[in-house]
Design a protein around this motif. Structure first.
Motif, short mmCIF file in Angstrom:
data_model
loop_
_atom_site.label_atom_id
_atom_site.label_comp_id
_atom_site.label_asym_id
_atom_site.label_seq_id
_atom_site.Cartn_x
_atom_site.Cartn_y
_atom_site.Cartn_z
N THR A 66 4.01 5.01 9.95
CA THR A 66 3.13 4.28 9.03
C THR A 66 3.78 4.25 7.65
OG1 THR A 66 1.16 5.02 10.23
CG2 THR A 66 0.83 4.15 8.01
N TYR B 260 4.05 4.34 -1.47
CA TYR B 260 3.23 5.53 -1.61
C TYR B 260 3.66 6.65 -0.66
CZ TYR B 260 0.01 2.40 -4.12
OH TYR B 260 -0.53 1.52 -5.00
N PHE C 5 -7.32 5.58 1.68
CA PHE C 5 -6.43 6.42 2.50
C PHE C 5 -7.24 7.46 3.26
CE2 PHE C 5 -3.92 10.33 2.92
CZ PHE C 5 -2.89 9.86 3.72
N CYS D 7 -1.01 -1.02 4.44
CA CYS D 7 -0.50 -0.10 5.45
C CYS D 7 0.25 -0.89 6.52
CB CYS D 7 -1.63 0.69 6.11
SG CYS D 7 -2.47 1.83 5.01
N PHE E 173 -3.35 -1.76 -1.92
CA PHE E 173 -3.00 -0.81 -0.87
C PHE E 173 -2.79 -1.53 0.46
CE2 PHE E 173 -4.06 3.86 0.36
CZ PHE E 173 -2.84 3.94 1.04
N THR F 77 -6.54 3.79 -4.25
CA THR F 77 -5.61 4.20 -3.20
C THR F 77 -6.12 5.43 -2.46
OG1 THR F 77 -4.33 5.51 -4.78
CG2 THR F 77 -3.62 3.25 -4.38
N LEU G 18 3.10 3.12 3.62
CA LEU G 18 2.04 2.86 2.65
C LEU G 18 2.64 2.24 1.40
CD1 LEU G 18 0.28 6.35 2.94
CD2 LEU G 18 -0.16 4.30 4.32
#
Length: 223
Positions: free
Chosen positions: A35, A89, A125, A66, A64, A121, A37
């Motif tokens: 993943t 991130y 998350f 993903c 944000f 963020t 970010l």
């Protein structure tokens, strides 16, 4: 970023990841999902062996993004190619089932930086990853510089603000990490009961406190 820092991406970049200590930790050293970010849209692909896999995009909000992809079998190495302009991130390598445990190294940090992480963020998350437990392990770097009770109290207050920030920003949170009870006792027994709590769960370690109290008829104290 959600890990307390960011890296700036400006053009195509390749990251390579390889786990270590596979002999002693065979399960923890393998991952089945990657993943990425970021703060803005990018193009991302993972190279696993001879396969090139395009990561799937999920936009959590306008700040944000993903990108994730599952592998057909657990891996110990992978390359990640990213192209675009964004703040990165973090990158997560996880299993597809079970409990994920992430250790964020912050050597030399006092642990009071989390209130500076933007909620746009942090909260998404927490929600996406179903975060249920956060352990803040700090203080060792600060103790040598704390002067007297006032310095300790100020640091403890700052650390408590970090806990409050995590709790308020987590959509999955409950109050289950804190035990709260209400008592109605006469004055002497109330004082004794409060002392029992402070002895069993010291304030400095467990944030034990009498949140509120009031005097009732018959010299009864509710707290």
């Amino acid at each position: 970023g959600v890990m307390g820092q960011t890296a700036t991406l400006d053009g195509p970049t390749t990251f390579r990841f390889s786990t270590r200590d596979r002999q002693h930790f065979p399960h923890a050293s393998r991952f089945g999902q990657i993943t990425l970010l970021t703060s803005a849209p990018v193009k991302a692909a993972a190279v696993a062996g001879t396969d090139t896999l395009i990561l799937n995009e999920t936009q959590l909000n306008d700040r944000f993004y993903c990108y994730s992809r599952n592998f057909s079998s657990p891996r110990t190495t992978v390359s990640l190619t990213v192209d675009g302009q964004a703040d990165v991130y973090g990158v997560m390598l996880d299993g597809q089932t079970g409990v994920s445990l992430d250790n964020i190294p912050m050597r030399g940090c006092s642990g009071t930086i989390f209130t500076g992480i933007h909620s746009s963020t942090l909260s998404p998350f927490f929600g996406r990853e179903n975060v249920r437990l956060i352990i803040l392990q700090y203080g060792g770097n600060s103790v040598p510089y704390l002067k007297g009770k006032e310095g300790i109290d100020n640091y403890m207050s700052g650390l408590k603000r970090q806990i409050d920030r995590h709790r308020s920003g987590n959509p999955q949170r409950t109050d289950g990490l804190f035990v709260r009870e209400t008592f109605r006792l006469d004055r002497t027994d109330a004082r004794q009961k409060a002392q029992e709590w402070f002895d069993a769960w010291p304030k400095a370690a467990c944030w034990t406190e009498v949140e509120s109290w009031r005097q009732l008829d018959g010299d009864q104290i509710e707290f």
